[in-house]
Design a protein around this motif. Structure first.
Motif, PDB file in Angstrom:
ATOM      1  N   MET A   1      -3.086  17.523 -21.202  1.00  0.00           N
ATOM      2  CA  MET A   1      -3.393  16.975 -22.523  1.00  0.00           C
ATOM      3  C   MET A   1      -4.692  16.187 -22.494  1.00  0.00           C
ATOM      4  N   ALA A   2      -4.895  15.411 -21.417  1.00  0.00           N
ATOM      5  CA  ALA A   2      -6.104  14.593 -21.306  1.00  0.00           C
ATOM      6  C   ALA A   2      -7.348  15.468 -21.270  1.00  0.00           C
ATOM      7  N   VAL A   3      -7.307  16.518 -20.440  1.00  0.00           N
ATOM      8  CA  VAL A   3      -8.450  17.428 -20.356  1.00  0.00           C
ATOM      9  C   VAL A   3      -8.680  18.109 -21.701  1.00  0.00           C
ATOM     10  N   GLY A   4      -7.603  18.551 -22.341  1.00  0.00           N
ATOM     11  CA  GLY A   4      -7.726  19.242 -23.617  1.00  0.00           C
ATOM     12  C   GLY A   4      -8.328  18.374 -24.702  1.00  0.00           C
ATOM     13  N   VAL A   5      -7.881  17.120 -24.793  1.00  0.00           N
ATOM     14  CA  VAL A   5      -8.368  16.258 -25.870  1.00  0.00           C
ATOM     15  C   VAL A   5      -9.824  15.855 -25.650  1.00  0.00           C
TER      16      VAL A   5
ATOM     17  N   THR B   1      -9.759  15.756 -36.365  1.00  0.00           N
ATOM     18  CA  THR B   1     -10.842  14.997 -35.734  1.00  0.00           C
ATOM     19  C   THR B   1     -10.786  13.492 -36.025  1.00  0.00           C
ATOM     20  N   PRO B   2     -10.465  13.056 -37.235  1.00  0.00           N
ATOM     21  CA  PRO B   2     -10.425  11.608 -37.488  1.00  0.00           C
ATOM     22  C   PRO B   2      -9.406  10.869 -36.625  1.00  0.00           C
ATOM     23  N   PHE B   3      -8.434  11.609 -36.113  1.00  0.00           N
ATOM     24  CA  PHE B   3      -7.382  10.974 -35.310  1.00  0.00           C
ATOM     25  C   PHE B   3      -7.622  11.131 -33.807  1.00  0.00           C
ATOM     26  N   LEU B   4      -8.807  11.593 -33.431  1.00  0.00           N
ATOM     27  CA  LEU B   4      -9.094  11.836 -32.021  1.00  0.00           C
ATOM     28  C   LEU B   4      -8.907  10.581 -31.147  1.00  0.00           C
ATOM     29  N   PRO B   5      -9.276   9.372 -31.621  1.00  0.00           N
ATOM     30  CA  PRO B   5      -9.015   8.182 -30.794  1.00  0.00           C
ATOM     31  C   PRO B   5      -7.541   8.026 -30.432  1.00  0.00           C
ATOM     32  N   TYR B   6      -6.667   8.413 -31.347  1.00  0.00           N
ATOM     33  CA  TYR B   6      -5.230   8.330 -31.074  1.00  0.00           C
ATOM     34  C   TYR B   6      -4.825   9.360 -30.014  1.00  0.00           C
ATOM     35  N   PHE B   7      -5.420  10.553 -30.101  1.00  0.00           N
ATOM     36  CA  PHE B   7      -5.115  11.592 -29.119  1.00  0.00           C
ATOM     37  C   PHE B   7      -5.591  11.184 -27.726  1.00  0.00           C
ATOM     38  N   LEU B   8      -6.806  10.640 -27.654  1.00  0.00           N
ATOM     39  CA  LEU B   8      -7.345  10.206 -26.364  1.00  0.00           C
ATOM     40  C   LEU B   8      -6.456   9.152 -25.726  1.00  0.00           C
TER      41      LEU B   8
END
Length: 260
Positions: free
Chosen positions: A127-131, A206-213
């Protein structure tokens, strides 16, 4: 999705496969101190990756929130912890050097539950690599291709000993070399699958990318605290796990800063 991204997603899996191949060239059971050292190294890499490759970029992308820029990182981090805790409860698995399986009761073979345990802890790495690659593909996050590659390389380096840690004990318990290698390799297959699925999902939000990271960071830190640190500290007292933890941490930090 570009060829460079596809290669980046496969690099960690290659690390696991190469580590699993140690079953063909190493003899007997893996020395306890070596196993603790390798586990400590993996933990150090994962902690550094969580900070430099995931949490810091998550907060940098939330700069517009001012003093509350930490909030998406905090929420995502806690969600990642809770997600792995949930999986830990619903998936039957068996940790190395343990006779007591975790999760719901199951009649699965010991070897299968060992693979599930490693796959469970490889999922957040995928997941980390993907995000991170998803962040690069959006072109709006400041994440560079080299920065994403740094994370892939760091995860691959720590996956090498992990592949050996799963395949070698299986061989020592009477499983054939071929099957031990296969089980070790399969334990890492979840990473490119998880990475690919994460990219498909993250590109849409994309706007939620900080949450995914930060979600990926929380999931990785759960694995470190729940599994890797206890494993590197068990048995006769030794400082080897702590020392090699610091080496893994410094290596991943250096990779991220130098290539990012």
């Amino acid at each position: 999705m570009t060829i460079d991204v596809l290669k980046g997603l496969m690099i960690p899996f290659i690390g696991t496969t190469m580590g699993s191949a140690c079953v063909f060239i190493m003899k007997d059971k893996m020395n306890d101190k070596i196993q603790r050292a390798l586990t400590g190294f993996a933990a150090g890499v994962m902690v550094a990756a969580s900070i430099w490759s995931l949490l810091i970029p998550a907060m940098e992308q939330s700069d517009g929130m001012g003093a509350m820029a930490f909030l998406p990182a905090a929420i995502g981090f806690m969600a990642g912890i809770l997600f792995l805790l949930f999986l830990d409860e619903i998936i039957p698995h068996l940790h190395m050097n343990s006779e007591q399986a975790e999760g719901p009761h199951s009649n699965l073979k010991k070897s299968t539950m060992l693979v599930l345990a490693v796959a469970l802890h490889n999922l957040p790495e995928g997941m980390a690599v993907g995000v991170v690659y998803a962040g690069f593909l959006t072109g709006e996050t400041g994440i560079t291709l080299m920065g994403a590659l740094a994370l892939s390389l760091g995860i691959a380096i720590q996956n090498f000993p992990e592949g050996a840690i799963i395949s070698m004990p299986l061989k020592s318990e009477g499983v054939s070399k071929g099957k031990s290698f296969l089980y070790g390799t399969l334990s890492g297959a979840v990473e490119p699958i998880g990475a690919f699925l994460t990219i498909l999902l993250a590109e849409q939000v994309t706007p939620f990318l900080p949450y995914f990271l930060s979600f990926a960071a929380g999931a990785m830190m759960y694995v470190v605290v729940e599994e890797l640190i206890p494993e590197m500290s068990e048995g006769e007292h030794s400082n080897i796990g702590t020392i090699v933890f610091s080496i893994g941490f410094i290596l991943m930090m250096a990779l991220d800063v130098a290539l990012g």
